[in-house]
Design a protein around this motif. Structure first.
Motif: not given
Length: 198
Positions: A48, A50, A65
């Motif tokens: 991920i 972010g 995010t």
């Protein structure tokens, strides 16, 4: 005669049983290939990217995010390459186990996206800039120099374009990030360490 009678007593209930069930079994529903792949990959590490939110603490990183989704990942702050502060952009590989997300590798993109300097073996100063949009700028680097970068699986991938005049095809070098600090970046390519400073 007694044996024939025993045989009839055995065959008769069996015939009734087969007749009631139709003599066939219902086919069991087989999981689709997509379901099998989904179950197999749900335990694979996820990645991920972010921004570290205000809820980031010493042991938990709050990741917001671009879709404004918020995810909390248990990762000690001291293990984040490049350090971590609220507002920094981060790339994290983590394992999801129910409601608990455990970080495996965390890299501070805000620390990484700078101009880095290196002195080669001939004493020449070379510089490379990793831009936030994925572009790369280089100074005094041999051709083909890099034009783009990305993080994948905790590694730094840098792409070189083709140089037709020199018959050099495009390629991507995969670097291990051995260390990332505010003023130092140590990469490894084919077991060769390259130290960059700011």
């Amino acid at each position: 005669m007694a044996n024939a009678m025993k045989l009839l007593l055995f065959i008769f209930p069996l015939a009734i049983l087969v007749g009631c069930t139709g003599g066939t079994q219902q086919p069991q529903e087989q999981p689709s290939a997509e379901d099998s792949l989904s179950k197999a990959t749900e335990h694979w590490p996820k990645e991920i990217r972010g921004t570290a939110g205000d809820g980031t603490s010493m042991n938990v990183i709050e990741v917001v995010t671009t879709n404004s989704d918020t995810l909390y990942i248990t990762t000690p702050a001291q293990t984040v390459a490049g350090g971590i502060e609220a507002g920094d952009e981060v790339d994290i590989i983590y394992n999801a186990n129910g409601d608990e997300n455990t970080g495996v590798v965390a890299i501070n993109i805000s620390t990484l996206t700078k101009v880095w300097n290196h002195t080669n073996t001939l004493g020449a100063k070379q510089s490379i800039e990793l831009c936030g949009n994925g572009d790369v700028n280089t100074w005094n680097m041999p051709a083909p120099s890099y034009d783009s970068w990305k993080l994948e699986g905790g590694k730094l991938l840098m792409h070189s374009p083709a140089v037709l005049a020199k018959e050099i095809s495009e390629h991507t070098d995969t670097f291990d990030i051995l260390s990332l600090k505010r003023n130092e970046l140590v990469l490894s390519l084919h077991s060769q360490e390259i130290i960059y400073t700011r």
